[in-house]
Every structure is written in structure tokens, then in C-alpha cells.
Design an enzyme around this catalytic site. Structure first.
Site, short mmCIF file in Angstrom:
data_model
loop_
_atom_site.label_atom_id
_atom_site.label_comp_id
_atom_site.label_asym_id
_atom_site.label_seq_id
_atom_site.Cartn_x
_atom_site.Cartn_y
_atom_site.Cartn_z
N CYS A 78 -66.78 18.43 -21.68
CA CYS A 78 -65.92 19.55 -21.28
C CYS A 78 -66.21 20.52 -20.35
CB CYS A 78 -65.39 20.15 -22.74
SG CYS A 78 -65.02 18.98 -23.82
N HIS A 139 -63.13 27.61 -22.47
CA HIS A 139 -64.40 26.94 -22.71
C HIS A 139 -65.77 27.05 -21.56
CE1 HIS A 139 -66.56 23.29 -24.86
NE2 HIS A 139 -67.14 24.40 -24.97
#
Length: 583
Positions: A78, A139
Site C-alpha cells: 500500500c 497511509h
């Protein structure tokens, strides 16, 4: 000689004409809506061959737009993949590639993040009069030195508006789904601790070396303190890491996940309605379908694939809501829509009840955290009625890094000349002006280690891919790393290959059988070209601070965001989207 009044009127008229031209130019700038799903497999969508999960809205996007079949994530995890997507650069160039096991941020109170020196496509188009927003998962870090400096916050990277989560969605954020930290026990040296304790006791009894009871006691206390701290971390993890922010304010901590996609969708619709009169860029970053899985009551139990399929169907619903809003606001004809995933599906994810909670890689090998095709080949759909051809399918290698230069060129922004940009403008390929991708070579990193290289030679249909090392699967006939919860790219979890494993993806897209000098006459000549490309690529890298070093990803109490006092375990509920859903 002209009178002063005539000159003044002329200047005023020119000024008005200039303003009108500027306004006209601004109004013709395209809007951008980017939708990225977390951990979605390329085989999860109907338009990519799935026949058991209904995704009519996403399928319609592909039918009315361009579908990329060899669209590649710049990283199989990610954090680095998203950094590459936003900047058009390999993560290693920005320090967003880890040296070690942990390749993503696990705590909101870490000090690492996307450096402010990096230029995101949001930062670049702001100078062209765009409103920018990211809704959903970030993130990419939050703070640097104190809990409110927000040096890595979306607002520090060109996004005017933010509504979403700083961290990824983990099973800890979903009550009753266990904890991702339970897998930490795999890496605790139980054997070494046991041997150390037994050795101390034996040395104390035999008196061979002076080991007092105090030393044994201190050792036991230290182990006890470690176990206690780990227990506290497990208990407080959801409160400290699972929260929703609107701008710089925490509006829910910890968050309720089951209605999160609906709330995010509502927020996106409101943003489009507020900004329909000026050019905008919206990055809609889905929380789903990352572990722990969730779906709202409207979609729970609706699919043939349990909670995972339900979540995919809810994502499709959300895509439909956003497209309906663009049509209602008469924005569809002037908006480039891009639909993708950040990497392949997480095949190692098993619920606490033993259910597989991962997606489907179709014919491609393995999934998330690996550079096999299943880990990096992702959906890529681009939609712009009247500008992009409908129903077109492109099998040339493309990258999620290509969005950066594509956006900048369409928005009229200059491509940065002071840094290497690894992406290429997609529009000539999408519109059929050229038939070949500009990506002759692609470099596939596992954290900071160069794992594999893809080569698409000019005037050839071959797509060679060489692996320098591969993850050790368990069991050996599987494509998943169950024993580690996720595939790592360090010893003892990998096998090095000399010579490298070589595949021709044009003939073997499933990477089922590596080639050899006996089966491929060009074996050594292909590897020679690839090694030369690696050398040139390596020379283009400049040393940068590693943002995912052990020190940077470590939890730091003084950086912990909290909407109330720590004694109240950081609890609050101020999100107006919750009230809207309740009524």
C-alpha cells in the site's frame, strides 16, 4: 495623439477580454476523479472476467472507456504504491521503500511519511486553479516532531480537503475480527528467550559463572514488562490508530467501519456539488477491501463470496453513485475518471474463524506483497466520453505512475525538470496516436530491494520478466506465505536465483514455467540487456532519507493524535456524516 480617456477605455477593454479568456481557459480544463480500491484483485471485476461477483457500474466504466490489461502497480504494498501513484516516481526515489521487514506504516504516531519535497499531482495542479481533495485512506504518514505539525498530512501535499483515515484499515479496527498484531508472535524469538532463561538458571545452579538470583529476576522482569507492554498495545491499538479526520480535526475515534463506505461516498458527492463550477481533482481512496472486511447492512450477505464479495459489491455501488453525481451535475463530458487498485489481493488474509478473506488474481500468480503478476497487475480503467474511445482494450505495459504526467499535461502544468519522473503520459496510447507503451523497462521493487525487471523490446511482442529472488511459498504448491502472514523480501523468507528466473509474459502470463538456456535461445542475451538496464537505473538513484526505517515507523507517544485525553482512551464522535446516516 490619442486622448487619455481613449487609452484608459482601451486598457479596460483589453483587461476585460483577458479576464474572459482566462475564465474560458479555466472552464475548459478537465476535471479528474480517481478511484483506488485497497487490495482489490484484477480478477474480482466482471470486466476482467469475473462471473460470480456483480460489478455493473465498474463494468460500465470499462465498456464506455479504455481498459488496460497490463496495468502495473509500482510496488506490491500500500504505502510505496500510493507514494508512486501520487508522485509518478518509484518509491525508492522518495525514501518510501523500506529496508527490512515492515514495508508500510503500522502506527499513526510514526514519524516517517511522504517527504514535503515530493511533488504530488495535487500540488502541481493547484497552481492551475484546481480544487483538490482526497477522501478515504491516506497511509502516507501524519506528523514529524509533534502531534499537530501534520507535516505528512494530505494538506501538506497539495490537497485542499481531506476526509478519511491516516492509517490503513486493519482487523483491529473491526470489533470481533481479532488483531493483526497477533501475527507478531511469529517474529518473537521464543526459542532464544527460553534458551537464555534456562541457561541463566543452570549457570546459577552450577555456579560455573557467577549468575545471581538478581540477574535471573531482572531477566524475568524485563520479559514481563515486554509482554505487558504488548498487551497494552493490543488493547489500545484501535483507539490510537483507527480514526477519521476532516481536514486537521479528528471527528471520530475510534471509527465505526460498517458504514464507512457510505459516509465516504456521501462526502465525495458533497465535494463534487460544492466544486462543480471550477476545475477539481478528487482522489477517492476506498478503505475496503483491506482486512478486516466489512460491508454495510444493505450489502451484507448479497454475494456468493461471503464478506469479501459483499464489500466488492458495495464498492461498485459507490462508483455508481459518483458517476450518477457527475452526470447530474453535467460534469461527465469534462471529467477524466480513473479506476484502479493499489496492488493485488491479499491472499494470506484469513479471518479469526478460518475464512479466506482475500481477493482473486485471475490467471496470475500470487498476490499482494509479491512481484509475481498477481501482486502487481491491477485493474486500470479510464473513462472520458467523447475524448477516449469506448470499449478499447490495451495490452501494452502501463504503470500507476503514468497518472502523474498525464494529469499535469492535461491540466497545463509543467512536468518537474529537477527530478526523475518514471511515469509516462498515457494519452497518446489511450487515443491511439501511438500503439506502443513508452515503458521499455519496468523495475519491480520488494521494499528497497530490486526484485524483478520487465523488458518490452521495441518492435517485439515479447515481454520478458527476470526475477533475482522470489518469496518462499508455504506449502510449496501454494501461492501464499501463510507462515509469515505476508510475503517478505529478506532472508530467510526468499530464495535467490543465479541466473535469474526468466519468463516471457506474452507466452506465459501465469509465470508457470521459467525459461532456460535449453528452452530459450535468447536466454543469456535477454539477461544481458536487462542487467545493463539495471545498471543505468541504479545510477539514476540518489541517496535519500529512508522514511520506512525501523526508527521512522516506530510508535512515538509524543506524536500520537488524540481527540480527547489519553486517560479517556482518545474517544470522540463529531462526524456529521454519522448523523446523516442515522436520520
Amino acid at each position: 495623439m490619442k486622448s487619455p480617456l481613449w487609452i484608459l477605455c482601451t486598457l479596460l477593454l483589453c483587461g476585460l477580454l483577458l479576464c474572459n479568456v482566462t475564465a474560458a481557459d479555466s472552464s475548459t480544463k478537465p476535471n479528474f476523479v480517481f478511484m483506488m480500491v485497497d487490495d482489490l484483485g484484477i480478477g474480482d471485476l466482471g470486466c476482467y472476467g469475473n462471473t460470480t461477483i456483480r460489478t455493473p457500474n465498474i463494468d460500465r466504466l470499462a465498456l464506455e472507456g479504455v481498459k488496460l490489461t497490463q496495468h502495473i502497480a509500482a510496488a506490491p504494498l500500500c504505502t510505496p504504491s500510493r507514494a508512486a501513484f501520487l508522485t509518478g516516481r518509484y518509491p525508492i526515489r522518495s525514501g518510501m521503500a523500506a529496508k527490512g521487514r515492515m514495508g508500510v506504516f503500522l502506527f499513526t504516531a510514526s514519524s516517517g511519511g511522504l517527504p514535503q519535497e515530493e511533488i504530488t499531482f495535487a500540488k502541481a495542479v493547484k497552481g492551475q486553479g484546481y480544487s483538490t481533495a482526497v477522501i478515504g485512506k491516506w497511509h502516507l504518514g501524519l506528523n514529524c516532531e509533534e502531534s499537530t505539525d501534520h507535516c505528512h498530512h494530505p494538506n501538506s501535499h497539495g490537497f485542499d480537503y481531506f476526509y478519511g483515515t491516516i492509517m490503513t484499515h486493519l482487523r483491529d479496527c473491526q470489533p470481533g475480527h481479532g488483531s493483526v498484531l497477533h501475527h507478531v508472535h511469529v517474529h518473537i524469538p521464543y526459542k532464544a528467550l527460553g534458551i537464555g532463561l534456562v541457561s541463566l538458571v543452570l549457570l546459577h545452579i552450577r555456579g560455573t559463572i557467577t549468575v545471581t538470583r538478581k540477574v535471573v529476576f531482572v531477566f524475568l522482569v524485563l520479559v514481563g514488562v515486554f509482554v505487558s507492554l504488548f498487551g497494552v498495545l493490543l488493547y489500545t491499538f484501535p483507539n490510537l490508530n483507527c480514526f477519521v479526520m476532516r481536514g486537521a480535526e479528528i471527528v471520530e475515534q475510534p471509527y465505526t467501519s460498517e458504514n464507512l463506505t457510505q459516509r465516504m461516498t456521501s462526502e465525495a458527492i458533497e465535494y463534487l456539488e460544492r466544486n462543480s463550477q471550477s476545475p477539481f481533482l478528487l482522489f477517492f481512496s476506498f478503505i475496503q477491501v483491506h482486512t478486516g472486511l466489512f460491508a454495510s447492512p444493505l450489502f451484507r450477505g448479497k454475494s456468493q463470496h461471503g464478506l469479501y464479495g459483499d464489500a466488492v459489491m458495495e464498492i461498485d455501488w459507490s462508483v455508481g453513485q459518483i458517476m450518477q453525481t457527475l452526470e447530474r451535475l453535467n460534469l461527465k463530458q469534462n471529467t477524466l475518471v480513473y479506476m484502479t487498485s493499489d496492488q493485488g489481493p491479499h491472499l494470506e488474509e484469513i479471518s479469526i474463524h478460518g475464512e479466506m478473506h482475500g481477493g482473486y488474481s485471475s490467471i496470475y500468480k500470487a498476490g499482494k506483497s509479491t512481484n509475481w503478476e498477481g501482486g502487481i497487475r491491477i485493474p486500470g480503467i479510464l473513462h472520458w466520453p467523447g475524448v477516449l474511445p469506448a470499449g478499447k482494450v490495451i495490452d501494452e505495459p502501463t504503470s500507476n505512475m503514468d497518472i502523474f504526467p498525464t494529469v499535469l499535461n492535461l491540466a497545463g502544468a509543467s512536468i518537474p525538470s529537477d527530478r526523475v519522473i518514471d511515469g509516462h503520459d498515457l494519452f497518446p496510447l489511450l487515443q491511439g496516436q501511438v500503439q506502443r507503451s513508452e515503458h521499455e523497462f519496468m523495475f519491480h521493487y520488494c521494499n528497497a530491494e530490486l526484485n524483478a525487471v520487465r523488458w518490452h523490446p521495441p518492435n517485439s511482442s515479447a515481454i520478458w520478466k527476470a526475477f533475482f529472488f522470489t518469496p518462499d511459498f508455504y506449502p510449496q504448491n501454494s501461492s501464499a506465505c501463510f507462515h509469515t502472514h505476508i510475503c517478505f523480501c529478506i532472508k530467510p523468507f526468499i530464495t535467490f536465483h543465479d541466473p535469474p528466473l526468466l519468463y516471457d509474459l506474452s507466452r506465459d502470463p501465469s509465470e508457470s514455467t521459467p525459461l532456460s538456456p535449453d528452452t530459450e535461445p535468447q536466454f543469456y542475451s535477454v539477461l544481458k540487456v536487462i542487467r545493463a538496464a539495471v545498471s543505468r537505473h541504479t545510477q539514476s538513484l540518489k541517496p535519500v532519507p529512508i522514511q520506512l526505517s525501523p526508527l521512522q515507523i516506530l510508535w512515538k507517544p509524543w506524536l500520537q493524535p488524540c481527540c480527547s485525553s489519553l486517560s479517556q482512551l482518545c474517544r470522540c464522535e463529531r462526524d456529521h456524516q454519522i448523523d446523516k446516516l442515522r436520520h
